[in-house]
Design a protein around this motif. Sequence first.
Motif, PDB file in Angstrom:
ATOM      1  N   LYS A   1       0.929  -1.307   0.147  1.00  0.00           N
ATOM      2  CA  LYS A   1       0.090   0.049   0.064  1.00  0.00           C
ATOM      3  C   LYS A   1       0.933   1.125  -0.123  1.00  0.00           C
ATOM      4  O   LYS A   1       0.284   2.454   0.166  1.00  0.00           O
ATOM      5  N   LYS A   2       2.301   1.100   0.026  1.00  0.00           N
ATOM      6  CA  LYS A   2       2.964   2.177   0.081  1.00  0.00           C
ATOM      7  C   LYS A   2       2.698   3.571  -0.750  1.00  0.00           C
ATOM      8  O   LYS A   2       2.637   4.451  -0.353  1.00  0.00           O
ATOM      9  N   ASP A   3       2.304   3.249  -2.004  1.00  0.00           N
ATOM     10  CA  ASP A   3       2.184   4.253  -2.950  1.00  0.00           C
ATOM     11  C   ASP A   3       0.598   5.192  -2.707  1.00  0.00           C
ATOM     12  O   ASP A   3       0.745   6.165  -3.129  1.00  0.00           O
ATOM     13  N   GLN A   4      -0.161   4.553  -1.691  1.00  0.00           N
ATOM     14  CA  GLN A   4      -1.354   5.057  -1.457  1.00  0.00           C
ATOM     15  C   GLN A   4      -1.255   5.934  -0.051  1.00  0.00           C
ATOM     16  O   GLN A   4      -2.204   6.525   0.433  1.00  0.00           O
ATOM     17  N   LEU A   5      -0.208   5.527   0.696  1.00  0.00           N
ATOM     18  CA  LEU A   5      -0.066   6.142   1.898  1.00  0.00           C
ATOM     19  C   LEU A   5       0.914   7.567   1.848  1.00  0.00           C
ATOM     20  O   LEU A   5       1.595   7.648   0.876  1.00  0.00           O
TER      21      LEU A   5
ATOM     22  N   LYS B   1      15.437  -2.062   3.143  1.00  0.00           N
ATOM     23  CA  LYS B   1      15.218  -1.967   1.602  1.00  0.00           C
ATOM     24  C   LYS B   1      14.635  -0.537   1.382  1.00  0.00           C
ATOM     25  O   LYS B   1      14.222  -0.022   0.382  1.00  0.00           O
ATOM     26  N   GLY B   2      14.286   0.300   2.505  1.00  0.00           N
ATOM     27  CA  GLY B   2      14.049   1.749   2.386  1.00  0.00           C
ATOM     28  C   GLY B   2      12.820   1.907   1.879  1.00  0.00           C
ATOM     29  O   GLY B   2      12.596   3.064   1.386  1.00  0.00           O
ATOM     30  N   VAL B   3      11.806   0.979   1.939  1.00  0.00           N
ATOM     31  CA  VAL B   3      10.296   1.406   1.552  1.00  0.00           C
ATOM     32  C   VAL B   3       9.869   2.557   2.417  1.00  0.00           C
ATOM     33  O   VAL B   3       9.246   3.170   1.965  1.00  0.00           O
TER      34      VAL B   3
END
Length: 189
Positions: A75-79, A107-109
């Motif tokens: 969900k990273k791109d939506q947060l 990984k630095g996400v």
Amino acid sequence: DFDNYYNENFQTRFKRLEVIRFGLEPLEFLKEFDATKSESKYLLQIPADSIAVCIGYNANPAQQHLEILKNLFEKKDQLPDNIFLVIPLTYGEKQGYIDKLENIMQKGVFKHKLFLNYMTDEEVAHLRNACDIMIQLQTTDQFSGSMQEHIYASNIIITGSWLPYQTLEENGVYFRKIDEVKQVGAELL
């Protein structure tokens, strides 16, 4: 259970039964606190403008960190960009579990901080105060002290519907429930 075993209602008849909770030193610090969230974030090197999301409260795999992180990564791109993950791992480690978590986080996400070293009760109180959201999705729980402290610090709790928090609901404590770990990212949104 005591009443049922003896076929009596001791609570009503003798007024001798009472639930007495154990003391929590970090909660006592929180009660006496006058530090703001910003001050606690500064002390713990958490960015002031971040939404600090605490995942669990120890290094036990029952906290389901790996599953939670997997879902949050999806969900990273939506947060929001200012999500900052806080992962306390100061006790309860199973062999190699912290290494796995460190490798995933490298990984630095997400921007993050892993707490690996023993914390004083005052530092724990600052940690609770610094956070905005607690993700509490362990496999079992009996209302941990950590969750009590997060509630007292007015943090939003995301927890599992499988955990026994009906008493909290009945008493109007605000928290969010999900049915599966894979729903955590959507709930955080």
